[in-house]
Motif scaffolding. Sequence first.
Motif, PDB file in Angstrom:
ATOM      1  N   ALA A  59     -27.280 114.049 -25.013  1.00 13.51           N
ATOM      2  CA  ALA A  59     -28.225 114.239 -26.114  1.00 13.51           C
ATOM      3  C   ALA A  59     -28.709 112.907 -26.668  1.00 13.51           C
ATOM      4  O   ALA A  59     -29.873 112.770 -27.066  1.00 13.51           O
ATOM      5  CB  ALA A  59     -27.560 115.065 -27.216  1.00 13.51           C
ATOM      6  N   THR A  60     -27.822 111.923 -26.686  1.00 14.68           N
ATOM      7  CA  THR A  60     -28.194 110.613 -27.223  1.00 14.68           C
ATOM      8  C   THR A  60     -29.255 109.951 -26.361  1.00 14.68           C
ATOM      9  O   THR A  60     -30.304 109.514 -26.852  1.00 14.68           O
ATOM     10  CB  THR A  60     -26.967 109.699 -27.312  1.00 14.68           C
ATOM     11  OG1 THR A  60     -25.973 110.333 -28.112  1.00 14.68           O
ATOM     12  CG2 THR A  60     -27.330 108.363 -27.934  1.00 14.68           C
ATOM     13  N   GLN A  61     -29.009 109.894 -25.077  1.00 16.45           N
ATOM     14  CA  GLN A  61     -29.964 109.245 -24.184  1.00 16.45           C
ATOM     15  C   GLN A  61     -31.296 109.993 -24.145  1.00 16.45           C
ATOM     16  O   GLN A  61     -32.350 109.378 -23.944  1.00 16.45           O
ATOM     17  CB  GLN A  61     -29.394 109.122 -22.771  1.00 16.45           C
ATOM     18  CG  GLN A  61     -30.244 108.239 -21.859  1.00 16.45           C
ATOM     19  CD  GLN A  61     -29.690 108.130 -20.469  1.00 16.45           C
ATOM     20  OE1 GLN A  61     -29.078 109.075 -19.968  1.00 16.45           O
ATOM     21  NE2 GLN A  61     -29.891 106.989 -19.838  1.00 16.45           N
ATOM     22  N   MET A  62     -31.264 111.307 -24.343  1.00 10.51           N
ATOM     23  CA  MET A  62     -32.503 112.067 -24.353  1.00 10.51           C
ATOM     24  C   MET A  62     -33.445 111.574 -25.448  1.00 10.51           C
ATOM     25  O   MET A  62     -34.662 111.565 -25.290  1.00 10.51           O
ATOM     26  CB  MET A  62     -32.191 113.554 -24.544  1.00 10.51           C
ATOM     27  CG  MET A  62     -33.423 114.455 -24.551  1.00 10.51           C
ATOM     28  SD  MET A  62     -34.467 114.283 -23.071  1.00 10.51           S
ATOM     29  CE  MET A  62     -33.319 114.821 -21.793  1.00 10.51           C
ATOM     30  N   ASN A 146     -19.382 106.902 -28.763  1.00 13.94           N
ATOM     31  CA  ASN A 146     -20.281 105.936 -28.128  1.00 13.94           C
ATOM     32  C   ASN A 146     -21.736 106.031 -28.593  1.00 13.94           C
ATOM     33  O   ASN A 146     -22.600 105.316 -28.059  1.00 13.94           O
ATOM     34  CB  ASN A 146     -20.241 106.072 -26.594  1.00 13.94           C
ATOM     35  CG  ASN A 146     -18.877 105.766 -26.027  1.00 13.94           C
ATOM     36  OD1 ASN A 146     -18.201 104.846 -26.476  1.00 13.94           O
ATOM     37  ND2 ASN A 146     -18.455 106.550 -25.035  1.00 13.94           N
ATOM     38  N   VAL A 147     -22.015 106.888 -29.566  1.00 12.14           N
ATOM     39  CA  VAL A 147     -23.401 107.086 -29.985  1.00 12.14           C
ATOM     40  C   VAL A 147     -23.968 105.846 -30.673  1.00 12.14           C
ATOM     41  O   VAL A 147     -25.077 105.391 -30.350  1.00 12.14           O
ATOM     42  CB  VAL A 147     -23.518 108.313 -30.910  1.00 12.14           C
ATOM     43  CG1 VAL A 147     -24.926 108.387 -31.505  1.00 12.14           C
ATOM     44  CG2 VAL A 147     -23.210 109.588 -30.137  1.00 12.14           C
ATOM     45  N   MET A 215     -27.400 102.560 -23.079  1.00 11.20           N
ATOM     46  CA  MET A 215     -27.934 103.682 -23.851  1.00 11.20           C
ATOM     47  C   MET A 215     -27.359 105.029 -23.431  1.00 11.20           C
ATOM     48  O   MET A 215     -27.734 106.059 -23.971  1.00 11.20           O
ATOM     49  CB  MET A 215     -29.462 103.709 -23.730  1.00 11.20           C
ATOM     50  CG  MET A 215     -30.148 102.512 -24.361  1.00 11.20           C
ATOM     51  SD  MET A 215     -31.950 102.537 -24.175  1.00 11.20           S
ATOM     52  CE  MET A 215     -32.143 101.805 -22.557  1.00 11.20           C
ATOM     53  N   GLN A 216     -26.459 105.029 -22.466  1.00 13.11           N
ATOM     54  CA  GLN A 216     -25.859 106.271 -21.985  1.00 13.11           C
ATOM     55  C   GLN A 216     -24.523 106.519 -22.669  1.00 13.11           C
ATOM     56  O   GLN A 216     -23.757 105.593 -22.921  1.00 13.11           O
ATOM     57  CB  GLN A 216     -25.652 106.205 -20.471  1.00 13.11           C
ATOM     58  CG  GLN A 216     -26.939 106.041 -19.686  1.00 13.11           C
ATOM     59  CD  GLN A 216     -26.686 105.842 -18.202  1.00 13.11           C
ATOM     60  OE1 GLN A 216     -25.545 105.845 -17.745  1.00 13.11           O
ATOM     61  NE2 GLN A 216     -27.753 105.672 -17.442  1.00 13.11           N
ATOM     62  N   TRP A 232     -21.391  97.988 -21.093  1.00 16.20           N
ATOM     63  CA  TRP A 232     -21.450  96.575 -21.458  1.00 16.20           C
ATOM     64  C   TRP A 232     -21.574  95.696 -20.218  1.00 16.20           C
ATOM     65  O   TRP A 232     -22.214  94.644 -20.265  1.00 16.20           O
ATOM     66  CB  TRP A 232     -20.230  96.179 -22.277  1.00 16.20           C
ATOM     67  CG  TRP A 232     -20.235  96.786 -23.644  1.00 16.20           C
ATOM     68  CD1 TRP A 232     -19.429  97.776 -24.112  1.00 16.20           C
ATOM     69  CD2 TRP A 232     -21.119  96.457 -24.726  1.00 16.20           C
ATOM     70  NE1 TRP A 232     -19.750  98.090 -25.412  1.00 16.20           N
ATOM     71  CE2 TRP A 232     -20.774  97.290 -25.817  1.00 16.20           C
ATOM     72  CE3 TRP A 232     -22.159  95.538 -24.881  1.00 16.20           C
ATOM     73  CZ2 TRP A 232     -21.444  97.238 -27.042  1.00 16.20           C
ATOM     74  CZ3 TRP A 232     -22.829  95.480 -26.090  1.00 16.20           C
ATOM     75  CH2 TRP A 232     -22.473  96.316 -27.154  1.00 16.20           C
ATOM     76  N   GLY A 233     -20.968  96.123 -19.127  1.00 12.48           N
ATOM     77  CA  GLY A 233     -21.127  95.374 -17.881  1.00 12.48           C
ATOM     78  C   GLY A 233     -22.572  95.378 -17.417  1.00 12.48           C
ATOM     79  O   GLY A 233     -23.106  94.360 -16.961  1.00 12.48           O
ATOM     80  N   GLY A 234     -23.230  96.534 -17.541  1.00 14.24           N
ATOM     81  CA  GLY A 234     -24.631  96.631 -17.167  1.00 14.24           C
ATOM     82  C   GLY A 234     -25.505  95.747 -18.040  1.00 14.24           C
ATOM     83  O   GLY A 234     -26.418  95.070 -17.549  1.00 14.24           O
TER      84      GLY A 234
END
Length: 258
Positions: A59-62, A146-147, A215-216, A232-234
């Motif tokens: 839902a967050t990434q959406m 994580n939101v 953002m995921q 965080w690695g990304g």
Amino acid sequence: MAFSAVLKSEWTKIRTVASTSWTLTTALLVTVAMGAGLCAVVNATFNDLPKEQQFTFDATQMSFSGMLFGQVGILIFGAMVVGSEYSTGMIRTSLAAVPRRANLLLGKVSVATGLTLVVGLATGFVSFFLGQALLGDHGIGLGGENVLRAVIGVGLYMALLALFAIGASMMLRNTAASIAILITFIVVLPIVLSVVDATRKIAYYLPNQAGSAIMQTVSASPSSSDVPYGPWGGLGIMALWALAAVIGGYLVLKKRDA
């Protein structure tokens, strides 16, 4: 010239050029509007989605799904911050006023990325709250796991994207060429590489694929387990891309005449 004066000068350049201001505004509006529209559609058709997609629904990434289009505005902004000076010849005046080219580039980068970070954070929070309201019962609160990291990650992602665009544009020194190459590299190339299994892993290490992981909050699917980094690695990979672009831009600025 003192560095504080360099910062003030760069801020004046960005603030007084309408096109740069509008590109940032457009990036915010497009990201929010597209994300809100898609959230409304998903809410209306959620029960029609396959069970696997319902189970892994993020839902967050959406809320940030409009970033695919909004990031184009950030790329154009970064290209114009540099390209506008070369196209008008203002770069000669800037170099005369600030002979130390490292200071000039650092001032430009600091002001542009700082402004983009502010706009990015605003984009993240507005997109999130509006998107979750439109998702209704399928939404999530800011206190979810994580939101908050994902929402703040929107600002970090956009700031790094602007930094990468500025560095690349400093190497190319042409607004039109910079925009075309940046959009191809950031937007088009990852989609093309992701279609073919043999090149999908290469796409993982491109700036937007790596950076967007911040953002995921939910793994997209079981197949995403082969992604070799976390959020965080990304973002760290994207930061390395941005740093490499800025270093390249500095080397070109240092060695070439205006």
